[in-house]
Scaffold this motif. Structure first.
Motif, PDB file in Angstrom:
ATOM      1  N   LEU A  48       0.815  -1.210   0.000  1.00 64.04           N
ATOM      2  CA  LEU A  48       0.000   0.000   0.000  1.00 64.04           C
ATOM      3  C   LEU A  48       0.851   1.263   0.000  1.00 64.04           C
ATOM      4  N   ALA A  49       2.135   1.130  -0.311  1.00 66.86           N
ATOM      5  CA  ALA A  49       3.016   2.305  -0.346  1.00 66.86           C
ATOM      6  C   ALA A  49       2.495   3.326  -1.362  1.00 66.86           C
ATOM      7  N   HIS A  50       2.538   4.584  -0.974  1.00 68.06           N
ATOM      8  CA  HIS A  50       2.102   5.660  -1.857  1.00 68.06           C
ATOM      9  C   HIS A  50       2.833   6.940  -1.488  1.00 68.06           C
ATOM     10  N   PRO A  51       2.947   7.880  -2.404  1.00 67.35           N
ATOM     11  CA  PRO A  51       3.619   9.133  -2.081  1.00 67.35           C
ATOM     12  C   PRO A  51       2.805   9.968  -1.085  1.00 67.35           C
ATOM     13  N   VAL A  52       3.461  10.956  -0.521  1.00 68.17           N
ATOM     14  CA  VAL A  52       2.761  11.898   0.365  1.00 68.17           C
ATOM     15  C   VAL A  52       1.602  12.555  -0.387  1.00 68.17           C
ATOM     16  N   ARG A  53       1.788  12.801  -1.657  1.00 63.31           N
ATOM     17  CA  ARG A  53       0.691  13.268  -2.516  1.00 63.31           C
ATOM     18  C   ARG A  53       0.358  12.129  -3.475  1.00 63.31           C
ATOM     19  N   PRO A  54      -0.664  11.325  -3.187  1.00 61.57           N
ATOM     20  CA  PRO A  54      -0.980  10.151  -4.019  1.00 61.57           C
ATOM     21  C   PRO A  54      -1.341  10.544  -5.446  1.00 61.57           C
ATOM     22  N   GLU A  55      -1.237   9.574  -6.331  1.00 59.98           N
ATOM     23  CA  GLU A  55      -1.562   9.803  -7.736  1.00 59.98           C
ATOM     24  C   GLU A  55      -2.940   9.274  -8.108  1.00 59.98           C
ATOM     25  N   SER A  56      -3.477   8.337  -7.331  1.00 56.89           N
ATOM     26  CA  SER A  56      -4.798   7.788  -7.641  1.00 56.89           C
ATOM     27  C   SER A  56      -5.400   7.166  -6.397  1.00 56.89           C
ATOM     28  N   TYR A  57      -6.720   7.023  -6.409  1.00 55.45           N
ATOM     29  CA  TYR A  57      -7.411   6.307  -5.342  1.00 55.45           C
ATOM     30  C   TYR A  57      -8.742   5.795  -5.861  1.00 55.45           C
ATOM     31  N   ILE A  58      -9.241   4.775  -5.195  1.00 54.22           N
ATOM     32  CA  ILE A  58     -10.610   4.306  -5.441  1.00 54.22           C
ATOM     33  C   ILE A  58     -11.539   4.902  -4.385  1.00 54.22           C
ATOM     34  N   GLU A  59     -11.087   4.865  -3.125  1.00 50.01           N
ATOM     35  CA  GLU A  59     -11.845   5.443  -2.019  1.00 50.01           C
ATOM     36  C   GLU A  59     -10.905   6.362  -1.243  1.00 50.01           C
ATOM     37  N   ILE A  60     -11.202   7.643  -1.205  1.00 51.86           N
ATOM     38  CA  ILE A  60     -10.266   8.618  -0.638  1.00 51.86           C
ATOM     39  C   ILE A  60     -10.034   8.386   0.851  1.00 51.86           C
ATOM     40  N   THR A  61     -10.990   7.871   1.582  1.00 50.21           N
ATOM     41  CA  THR A  61     -10.768   7.678   3.013  1.00 50.21           C
ATOM     42  C   THR A  61      -9.651   6.679   3.292  1.00 50.21           C
ATOM     43  N   ASN A  62      -9.281   5.864   2.290  1.00 55.46           N
ATOM     44  CA  ASN A  62      -8.151   4.951   2.468  1.00 55.46           C
ATOM     45  C   ASN A  62      -6.810   5.686   2.501  1.00 55.46           C
ATOM     46  N   PHE A  63      -6.813   6.967   2.151  1.00 58.24           N
ATOM     47  CA  PHE A  63      -5.563   7.716   2.124  1.00 58.24           C
ATOM     48  C   PHE A  63      -5.419   8.670   3.301  1.00 58.24           C
ATOM     49  N   TYR A  64      -6.208   8.442   4.327  1.00 59.59           N
ATOM     50  CA  TYR A  64      -5.958   9.118   5.608  1.00 59.59           C
ATOM     51  C   TYR A  64      -4.951   8.240   6.350  1.00 59.59           C
ATOM     52  N   THR A  65      -3.721   8.307   5.878  1.00 60.76           N
ATOM     53  CA  THR A  65      -2.708   7.329   6.259  1.00 60.76           C
ATOM     54  C   THR A  65      -1.556   7.987   7.012  1.00 60.76           C
ATOM     55  N   ALA A  66      -0.706   7.138   7.571  1.00 57.99           N
ATOM     56  CA  ALA A  66       0.498   7.641   8.236  1.00 57.99           C
ATOM     57  C   ALA A  66       1.418   8.326   7.240  1.00 57.99           C
ATOM     58  N   THR A  67       1.388   7.923   5.977  1.00 58.40           N
ATOM     59  CA  THR A  67       2.216   8.589   4.977  1.00 58.40           C
ATOM     60  C   THR A  67       1.761  10.020   4.763  1.00 58.40           C
ATOM     61  N   VAL A  68       0.467  10.216   4.578  1.00 63.54           N
ATOM     62  CA  VAL A  68      -0.062  11.564   4.358  1.00 63.54           C
ATOM     63  C   VAL A  68       0.125  12.431   5.599  1.00 63.54           C
ATOM     64  N   TYR A  69      -0.159  11.880   6.774  1.00 65.31           N
ATOM     65  CA  TYR A  69      -0.100  12.655   8.014  1.00 65.31           C
ATOM     66  C   TYR A  69       1.332  12.749   8.560  1.00 65.31           C
ATOM     67  N   ASN A  70       1.891  11.618   8.928  1.00 61.74           N
ATOM     68  CA  ASN A  70       3.157  11.630   9.685  1.00 61.74           C
ATOM     69  C   ASN A  70       4.374  11.859   8.797  1.00 61.74           C
ATOM     70  N   LYS A  71       4.430  11.167   7.661  1.00 65.33           N
ATOM     71  CA  LYS A  71       5.526  11.459   6.740  1.00 65.33           C
ATOM     72  C   LYS A  71       5.356  12.858   6.166  1.00 65.33           C
ATOM     73  N   GLY A  72       4.105  13.254   5.945  1.00 62.49           N
ATOM     74  CA  GLY A  72       3.859  14.618   5.488  1.00 62.49           C
ATOM     75  C   GLY A  72       4.391  15.644   6.471  1.00 62.49           C
ATOM     76  N   ALA A  73       4.255  15.368   7.773  1.00 62.42           N
ATOM     77  CA  ALA A  73       4.804  16.261   8.790  1.00 62.42           C
ATOM     78  C   ALA A  73       6.322  16.284   8.739  1.00 62.42           C
ATOM     79  N   GLU A  74       6.939  15.130   8.476  1.00 65.84           N
ATOM     80  CA  GLU A  74       8.394  15.079   8.374  1.00 65.84           C
ATOM     81  C   GLU A  74       8.886  15.889   7.176  1.00 65.84           C
ATOM     82  N   VAL A  75       8.125  15.912   6.097  1.00 62.30           N
ATOM     83  CA  VAL A  75       8.494  16.720   4.932  1.00 62.30           C
ATOM     84  C   VAL A  75       8.507  18.201   5.309  1.00 62.30           C
ATOM     85  N   ILE A  76       7.505  18.643   6.056  1.00 60.74           N
ATOM     86  CA  ILE A  76       7.473  20.037   6.505  1.00 60.74           C
ATOM     87  C   ILE A  76       8.639  20.310   7.455  1.00 60.74           C
TER      88      ILE A  76
END
Length: 867
Positions: free
Chosen positions: A370-398
């Motif tokens: 299920l690896a995906h970038p901090v900014r995903p390229e596609s989804y079937i159901e968006i709620t599946n992308f409320y993930t540690a990558t978007v939140y926590n890795k996203g915070a590390e990017v900032i």
């Protein structure tokens, strides 16, 4: 008999259609104003919606309004009956002019809404959750984040059942209605997307306070709960005021309404929601007192309250253009709440906590199907992308961005971002551009952090020429292949680095920020006469896997002398990892270096108890498995158990002294929290070395506890032991707290996390307990998620753990797909496990994917996990 069918609960075949970021197109129609009229009733709520729409650009495309489970009872255009069609569940209206007023009327049943999205009933309340696409379950609307509108809301209800009526913005009018009815009208002066709409109706009481902003404005604050829970809201209110003050001081952000409301509800899919002026919270992140909440609970409440408040600017005033940009608001706001929590307590301990969570949740995600970038390229159901990558890795990017730019330039960048995009829906690119424009620093290559998935691996080696006094640091990086991405470019890695004298223990040069932006690079340090120890990636300045070439004794020395708390913690943890992995591989695992380093940590007068508690906490079995090519749960468990036993025996006296310390339960200072943390960690190691003594001490601590931290700490130790102490403590805990839902969640969770051979039997029995409910997300997660995180028990060789979790996923998918989908990844890393377990896990994923009527939430997770 009602002729309105609750389509939301009717069986449907999901359309498993992927949506791609590259296909984004601006909305065909804008909606400057929305007026809503609710006749509230749990069984039959009537919703009348009036949208003023304007054509966006030169086109002749119809107006398309999203719906989910809605059937239009009336549709009007400019006051007249309109011609319309339904395309699936989308309302399609042909319009000829450039603007129109669209009126629709629907009827919904909040009490039947088990998905907890849209308008639903919870514990006698009616409340909403609209992120990400829940508004379409309330009224027909474009329901996309780049359509911003001014909202006015009228609510009417039975006053005896729903005496309090709340919505976004400011209360502008209220009054009595017919019979026992009453009404309230709310207006939000700030344009917002539909996902930020909120309303609550119910029998609630408020803890009220006031806050004076930096410009002298008075803001009324209220936390709404059931009257009996009012005493448990004090900490949340103090946290809110602290967050408001901090955001002014650190980011210059002032609150913009005259009123700020928080409402606590028992049934909630998430932690909380930042709806403009009306934050709705899972009650676990509001209610706390010393008898029912642990120090971690208090800290989580402060962090979540701050997070949702900070969203007022980083999410509400400036929102995301589309759901692919989710980290624009969530990554930035997680970074802000982490910084706030560090400032309110111990920065070092907070950083350790955040990195531990990143490694436990996000690193496995980055290395799995299920690896995906901090900014995903596609989804079937968006709620599946409320993930540690978007939140926590996203915070590390900032965080990395701030490290590269420096504090002053980063603040200028955030000011420019808010000024430039206030009232807009924007992208991650807009945020980075603001940082570039404010600082003058090119972040072109840095943008790869948003588009490339995977955790980079860094190899580090240092050479020292004593004759010339020069040290040379050799670095290389590799970004692994992930699903859909191969052959990746090098990332920009900011690595805080220091050289420490092996003999003196002193820094040989000031800390240096090294930017590794190539596959390989060398960096020189002059004037290094003493043999250097390499202290690199201090404060975890880049979210990478680090493999450093270490000389014998180097980690032990760093664990003793490194002045950077995080680096010192890392050195001790790395010692533990090396022993644990060797043991799991059947190699000689000498515990002596670990014991010596832990003894030095325990006996140090320079280290505070909070740091000691973190440093002495052994890596979990899941984290150990993440370091191995193939996971063997039995071998890992045996290795960790053996090391804990050796430490517990060798350091029994030191551990006993630490366990005997006491801090009053009403003392929530960082020092008192640290004492309690060290106390429970020490107790766990003592019990590993001498289970009988540990059980006696744990029961004594449980009986004497004047706070939930000590009580739960003792119960957690007893959970993994046998004997009468365990049975008595768990029975007493249940009897004492059986009426307190949040505390009872702990009772379920502790048993699901127990390190016992019979945990699977216990968990299956608890699933039949009369107080277990699959309809309450907190209770379900307390049992199922904690069990699935218990590596040894979940990966029972028989496959019973996999079957249990699969059965629970399929059961709750019929009720609440979001909750179900979030548990699928526990089965998804099957390729990492030894062949027998891998086959069993894959079979359960296939069973999930083949289930008729599966939600698209669960289908997406299962199908990707099987790829």
């Amino acid at each position: 008999m009602s002729d309105v069918i609750d389509l939301a609960e009717a069986p449907v075949t999901p359309e498993h259609v992927a949506i791609y970021r590259q296909d984004y197109r601006p909305p065909d129609w804008l909606v400057p104003n929305v007026s809503l009229d609710f006749e509230l009733d749990p069984e039959r709520t009537r919703v009348r919606s009036k949208l003023r729409v304007t054509r966006n650009g030169d086109h002749d495309r119809p107006l398309r309004l999203a719906g989910n489970g809605l059937r239009p009872l009336a549709v009007k255009v400019d006051g007249s009956e309109a011609r319309w069609t339904l395309d699936g569940e989308t309302l399609v209206i042909e319009l000829t002019g450039i603007e129109a007023t669209i009126e629709t009327e629907v009827e919904i049943a909040p009490s039947a809404n088990s998905k907890l999205m849209g308008l639903y009933a919870s514990g006698g309340l009616l409340c909403t959750q609209c992120e990400s696409e829940g508004f379409r379950r309330i009224a027909f609307h474009p329901d996309r984040p780049d359509v911003l509108s001014r909202y006015s809301v009228r609510m009417s209800a039975d006053k005896s059942r729903f005496p309090i009526l709340l919505a976004n913005g400011n209360l502008v009018a209220s009054g009595a209605g017919e019979g026992n009815g009453h009404w309230a009208e709310w207006d939000d002066p700030f344009p917002k997307p539909s996902y930020l709409f909120a309303m609550v109706a119910g029998d609630l009481s408020a803890n009220r306070d006031r806050f004076t902003t930096m410009s002298g404005r008075e803001v009324d604050l209220a936390i709404w709960v059931r009257e009996k829970d009012l005493p448990k809201t004090r900490h949340a209110m103090e946290s809110l005021k602290a967050a408001m003050r901090w955001d002014e001081e650190v980011y210059g952000r002032e609150y913009d309404l005259d009123l700020f409301n928080i409402v606590a509800v028992d049934d909630f899919n998430f932690g909380a929601m930042e709806n403009k002026g009306l934050n709705i919270f899972n009650s676990r992140y509001v209610l706390a007192d010393e008898d029912t909440a642990t120090d971690a609970d208090f800290d989580n409440i402060a962090g979540v309250v701050a997070h949702e408040y900070f969203h007022n600017w980083s999410g509400d005033r400036v929102t995301c253009r589309d759901w692919f940009q989710l980290s624009l608001k969530e990554g930035f706001t997680v970074f802000r709440d982490q910084s706030f929590s560090g400032d309110m307590g111990s920065k070092a301990v907070k950083r350790i906590d955040d990195v531990r969570l990143l490694r436990a949740a996000q690193f496995p995600e980055d290395s799995g199907p299920l690896a995906h970038p901090v900014r995903p390229e596609s989804y079937i159901e968006i709620t599946n992308f409320y993930t540690a990558t978007v939140y926590n890795k996203g915070a590390e990017v900032i965080r990395m961005m701030r490290t590269i730019l420096g504090d002053e330039a980063f603040r200028k960048g955030s000011d420019l971002y808010f000024e430039r995009h206030d009232g807009q829906a924007v992208t991650c690119e807009d945020f980075v551009t603001a940082m570039e424009d404010a600082s003058g620093i090119d972040l072109g290559q840095f943008r790869l952090w948003y588009s490339q998935a995977g955790t980079p691996t860094v190899e580090a080696r240092i050479d020292h020429d004593a004759a010339s006094g020069q040290a040379t640091l050799h670095l290389s990086q590799a970004v692994p292949d992930t699903p859909g991405q191969t052959g990746k470019a090098p990332m920009v890695l900011p690595l805080k680095t220091a050289l420490i004298g092996a003999d003196s223990g002193e820094a040989l040069r000031e800390e240096r920020l090294i930017l590794l932006d190539r596959e390989e690079a060398t960096f020189t340090f002059d004037g290094i006469g003493e043999t250097p120890l390499l202290s690199i990636n201090r404060d975890f300045s880049a979210p990478v896997l680090l493999n450093a070439d270490r000389r014998p004794g180097e980690l032990e020395r760093l664990a003793e002398v490194d002045a950077n708390p995080f680096a010192r913690y890392e050195a001790l943890q790395e010692l533990m990892y090396r022993a644990l992995i060797a043991g799991a591989r059947g190699e000689d695992a000498d515990p002596a270096p670990v014991i010596a380093a832990m003894r030095g940590t325990l006996q140090s007068n320079a280290l505070d108890p909070a740091f000691k508690g973190e440093a002495l906490s052994m890596p979990t079995e899941g984290l150990i498995g993440d370091r191995m090519d193939l996971v063997d749960p039995e071998a890992i468990h045996a290795s960790r158990d053996a090391l804990r036993q050796a430490v517990g025996k060798a350091l029994a006296d030191d551990l006993a002294r630490a366990q005997e310390q006491h801090a009053s339960g009403d003392d929530l200072s960082p020092g008192a929290k640290g004492i309690r943390r060290l106390k429970s960690v020490s107790l766990g190691l003592l019990a590993a070395g001498d289970p009988a003594r540990g059980a006696a001490l744990a029961k004594a601590q449980y009986d004497a506890a004047d706070n939930m931290t000590d009580r739960q700490g003792a119960l957690a130790i007893l959970a993994s032991l046998g004997g009468p102490e365990r049975d008595a403590a768990f029975a007493g805990f249940h009897e004492r707290y059986k009426e307190d839902s949040l505390v009872l969640d702990k009772w379920f969770a502790l048993q699901a996390a127990a390190q016992r051979a019979d945990t699977i039997d216990v968990v299956e029995e608890l699933a039949r307990h009369p107080q277990f409910s699959a309809r309450n997300p907190n209770r379900w997660r307390a049992l199922v998620s904690h069990f699935a995180a218990n590596q040894w028990a979940f990966h029972h060789a028989s496959g019973r753990g996999y079957r249990f979790v699969t059965d629970m996923i399929l059961e709750v998918d019929r009720i609440n797909p979001q909750v179900a989908a979030r548990q699928v990844p526990s089965l998804g890393r099957w390729k990492r496990f030894e062949p027998n377990r891998a086959a069993l896990m894959r079979a359960e994923l296939e069973r999930i994917a083949a289930t008729p009527g599966l939600s698209k939430d669960v289908f997406e997770q299962a199908s990707k996990s099987l790829a």
